[in-house]
Scaffold this motif. Structure first.
Motif, PDB file in Angstrom:
ATOM      1  N   GLY A 129       0.809  -1.216   0.000  1.00 33.76           N
ATOM      2  CA  GLY A 129       0.000   0.000   0.000  1.00 33.76           C
ATOM      3  C   GLY A 129       0.838   1.260   0.000  1.00 33.76           C
ATOM      4  N   ALA A 130       2.003   1.209  -0.640  1.00 31.29           N
ATOM      5  CA  ALA A 130       2.936   2.337  -0.594  1.00 31.29           C
ATOM      6  C   ALA A 130       2.943   3.169  -1.869  1.00 31.29           C
ATOM      7  N   GLU A 131       2.013   2.933  -2.769  1.00 29.95           N
ATOM      8  CA  GLU A 131       2.014   3.639  -4.057  1.00 29.95           C
ATOM      9  C   GLU A 131       1.882   5.151  -3.905  1.00 29.95           C
ATOM     10  N   ASP A 132       1.083   5.578  -2.934  1.00 23.47           N
ATOM     11  CA  ASP A 132       0.792   7.006  -2.798  1.00 23.47           C
ATOM     12  C   ASP A 132       1.586   7.665  -1.677  1.00 23.47           C
ATOM     13  N   MET A 133       2.583   6.997  -1.144  1.00 25.03           N
ATOM     14  CA  MET A 133       3.388   7.594  -0.078  1.00 25.03           C
ATOM     15  C   MET A 133       4.214   8.758  -0.613  1.00 25.03           C
ATOM     16  N   GLU A 134       4.196   9.859   0.086  1.00 23.32           N
ATOM     17  CA  GLU A 134       4.990  11.025  -0.291  1.00 23.32           C
ATOM     18  C   GLU A 134       6.445  10.814   0.115  1.00 23.32           C
ATOM     19  N   ARG A 135       7.349  11.580  -0.518  1.00 22.52           N
ATOM     20  CA  ARG A 135       8.760  11.509  -0.153  1.00 22.52           C
ATOM     21  C   ARG A 135       8.933  11.908   1.314  1.00 22.52           C
ATOM     22  N   SER A 136       9.914  11.302   1.970  1.00 18.87           N
ATOM     23  CA  SER A 136      10.259  11.605   3.362  1.00 18.87           C
ATOM     24  C   SER A 136       9.105  11.354   4.329  1.00 18.87           C
ATOM     25  N   THR A 137       8.260  10.368   4.018  1.00 14.56           N
ATOM     26  CA  THR A 137       7.157  10.047   4.915  1.00 14.56           C
ATOM     27  C   THR A 137       7.322   8.637   5.469  1.00 14.56           C
ATOM     28  N   ARG A 138       6.545   8.359   6.492  1.00 15.76           N
ATOM     29  CA  ARG A 138       6.616   7.073   7.192  1.00 15.76           C
ATOM     30  C   ARG A 138       5.199   6.608   7.492  1.00 15.76           C
ATOM     31  N   ARG A 139       4.961   5.315   7.372  1.00 17.37           N
ATOM     32  CA  ARG A 139       3.634   4.760   7.677  1.00 17.37           C
ATOM     33  C   ARG A 139       3.780   3.519   8.538  1.00 17.37           C
ATOM     34  N   GLU A 140       3.005   3.471   9.620  1.00 20.91           N
ATOM     35  CA  GLU A 140       3.074   2.354  10.558  1.00 20.91           C
ATOM     36  C   GLU A 140       2.270   1.156  10.038  1.00 20.91           C
ATOM     37  N   ILE A 141       2.808  -0.052  10.249  1.00 21.23           N
ATOM     38  CA  ILE A 141       2.098  -1.281   9.931  1.00 21.23           C
ATOM     39  C   ILE A 141       2.328  -2.281  11.068  1.00 21.23           C
ATOM     40  N   ILE A 142       1.612  -3.394  11.035  1.00 23.43           N
ATOM     41  CA  ILE A 142       1.739  -4.445  12.036  1.00 23.43           C
ATOM     42  C   ILE A 142       2.201  -5.733  11.362  1.00 23.43           C
ATOM     43  N   LEU A 143       3.215  -6.375  11.936  1.00 25.45           N
ATOM     44  CA  LEU A 143       3.650  -7.695  11.499  1.00 25.45           C
ATOM     45  C   LEU A 143       3.292  -8.695  12.598  1.00 25.45           C
ATOM     46  N   THR A 144       2.526  -9.714  12.234  1.00 25.04           N
ATOM     47  CA  THR A 144       2.161 -10.761  13.189  1.00 25.04           C
ATOM     48  C   THR A 144       3.069 -11.959  12.991  1.00 25.04           C
ATOM     49  N   TYR A 145       3.772 -12.321  14.068  1.00 30.10           N
ATOM     50  CA  TYR A 145       4.717 -13.444  14.001  1.00 30.10           C
ATOM     51  C   TYR A 145       4.448 -14.388  15.156  1.00 30.10           C
ATOM     52  N   HIS A 146       4.157 -15.656  14.841  1.00 31.47           N
ATOM     53  CA  HIS A 146       3.830 -16.666  15.859  1.00 31.47           C
ATOM     54  C   HIS A 146       2.726 -16.198  16.796  1.00 31.47           C
ATOM     55  N   GLY A 147       1.713 -15.546  16.214  1.00 23.48           N
ATOM     56  CA  GLY A 147       0.541 -15.162  16.989  1.00 23.48           C
ATOM     57  C   GLY A 147       0.672 -13.868  17.760  1.00 23.48           C
ATOM     58  N   HIS A 148       1.826 -13.187  17.688  1.00 26.78           N
ATOM     59  CA  HIS A 148       2.028 -11.933  18.408  1.00 26.78           C
ATOM     60  C   HIS A 148       2.216 -10.788  17.412  1.00 26.78           C
ATOM     61  N   ASP A 149       1.674  -9.620  17.741  1.00 30.53           N
ATOM     62  CA  ASP A 149       1.775  -8.444  16.875  1.00 30.53           C
ATOM     63  C   ASP A 149       2.999  -7.619  17.234  1.00 30.53           C
ATOM     64  N   TYR A 150       3.701  -7.154  16.200  1.00 28.84           N
ATOM     65  CA  TYR A 150       4.894  -6.323  16.395  1.00 28.84           C
ATOM     66  C   TYR A 150       4.802  -5.083  15.509  1.00 28.84           C
ATOM     67  N   GLN A 151       5.334  -3.985  16.035  1.00 25.93           N
ATOM     68  CA  GLN A 151       5.340  -2.745  15.284  1.00 25.93           C
ATOM     69  C   GLN A 151       6.357  -2.808  14.154  1.00 25.93           C
ATOM     70  N   ALA A 152       5.973  -2.239  13.019  1.00 25.01           N
ATOM     71  CA  ALA A 152       6.871  -2.101  11.876  1.00 25.01           C
ATOM     72  C   ALA A 152       6.460  -0.834  11.141  1.00 25.01           C
ATOM     73  N   HIS A 153       7.255  -0.416  10.173  1.00 26.83           N
ATOM     74  CA  HIS A 153       6.874   0.780   9.421  1.00 26.83           C
ATOM     75  C   HIS A 153       7.502   0.770   8.034  1.00 26.83           C
ATOM     76  N   LEU A 154       6.895   1.558   7.162  1.00 30.46           N
ATOM     77  CA  LEU A 154       7.402   1.789   5.809  1.00 30.46           C
ATOM     78  C   LEU A 154       7.965   3.202   5.752  1.00 30.46           C
ATOM     79  N   GLU A 155       9.078   3.363   5.068  1.00 32.22           N
ATOM     80  CA  GLU A 155       9.680   4.687   4.885  1.00 32.22           C
ATOM     81  C   GLU A 155       9.926   4.922   3.407  1.00 32.22           C
ATOM     82  N   ARG A 156       9.532   6.105   2.936  1.00 31.46           N
ATOM     83  CA  ARG A 156       9.893   6.469   1.564  1.00 31.46           C
ATOM     84  C   ARG A 156      10.979   7.534   1.622  1.00 31.46           C
TER      85      ARG A 156
END
Length: 308
Positions: free
Chosen positions: A102-129
């Motif tokens: 879902g990073a097609e419309d990300m502006e330059r120098s921006t960041r978006r938070e996402i969640i990665l689920t690993y072995h049933g637990h949620d962890y913070q992650a992010h995308l950076e352009r």
């Protein structure tokens, strides 16, 4: 000098992710240190970079390899785990795969938070352009998740990170060893798919039994696991979570249409013709020799009995 100019012109037209310094043969292009070298080279200008980006966006959803990534299905993306993947807690995403995150419309120098689920637990992650003119996007995850993944990073076996897309903000993360999966000969065969012409009378007695066995393709099995993962699609059982290292990468693969019902060879689509099941569910699907249960029928049985 002529040869140098020719090489520069050639590099100029390569996609940015394929370019690395000739003087750094072991250079990891996924790492942030790529920026330290990239600007010393003759790279596409901003207009050319935008053309590459636009071209990639329009060719989205085409399955196949994108450098160290492999698009397996609309919901599944694999990433080869190189040294930089573990060292920098992340990876660079090719233009062609921006849509998956879902990073097609990300502006330059921006960041978006996402969640990665690993072995049933949620962890913070992010995308950076990045702010640079190439506008690359990277995915990074938290130190907390990195600590959980540390033992995997010490493995000498080739492995792939499997991202299962739930939506633009949630992804399930798991890991596969494709070579191990393809070479695994321990999967039990469907008893209903062997057609014996004789049977033993007493247990323990040696008998000669003539049967027909149907050839299965290891490539199809691997493809099915890449698409569907190693959790049972009927009950959700996870061999690795329950058995640890002994259960890693193990799951049984079931043909939706049993091979013994097919007259001759057939083309198999791993996404629609194969499903991944734990050993118990696989046996239950074949329990009645006159009726092979569908996945939906088995899931209904499980749901009804869980209520009791």
């Amino acid at each position: 000098m002529i040869l140098l100019d020719a090489m520069k012109n050639y590099l100029h037209h390569l996609e940015p992710f394929a370019v690395f310094p000739m003087t750094q043969p072991n250079f990891a292009i996924d790492g942030p240190s790529f920026d330290d070298y990239r600007w010393h080279m003759d790279i596409p200008d901003e207009n050319e970079s935008k053309q590459l980006y636009d071209q990639a966006i329009h060719s989205r959803h085409e399955r196949g390899r994108y450098h160290s990534w492999e698009l397996v299905s609309e919901q599944v993306l694999l990433k080869d785990c190189d040294l930089s993947f573990w060292k920098y807690k992340g990876a660079t995403i090719p233009y062609d795969l921006f849509w998956f995150f879902g990073a097609e419309d990300m502006e330059r120098s921006t960041r978006r938070e996402i969640i990665l689920t690993y072995h049933g637990h949620d962890y913070q992650a992010h995308l950076e352009r990045e702010r640079h003119k190439l506008g690359r996007v990277r995915i990074f995850w938290s130190t907390e998740l990195q600590k959980k993944l540390a033992p995997l990073g010490q493995s000498t076996k080739k492995q792939s990170a499997r991202f299962y897309r739930q939506d633009d903000a949630h992804y399930q993360l798991s890991f596969l060893h494709p070579e191990t999966i393809a070479a695994d000969k321990n999967e039990l065969q469907d008893t209903s798919e062997e057609q014996p012409d004789g049977k033993s009378i007493r247990e323990g007695r040696k008998t000669y039994v003539y049967s027909t066995k149907y050839e299965r393709s290891p490539k199809n099995r691997l493809a099915a696991i890449k698409i569907h993962g190693t959790k049972c699609m009927a009950c959700g059982f996870d061999f690795e979570k329950f058995y640890g290292e002994q259960g890693k990468d193990f799951i049984e693969v079931h043909h939706v249409k049993p091979l013994h019902e097919v007259n001759g060879e057939m083309e198999v689509n791993p996404e629609t013709d194969l499903i991944c099941l734990c050993s118990n569910c696989h046996r239950m699907i074949h329990r009645d020799p006159h009726h092979t249960l569908s996945l939906e029928e088995l899931k209904k049985i499980i749901a009804e009995n869980r209520k009791q």
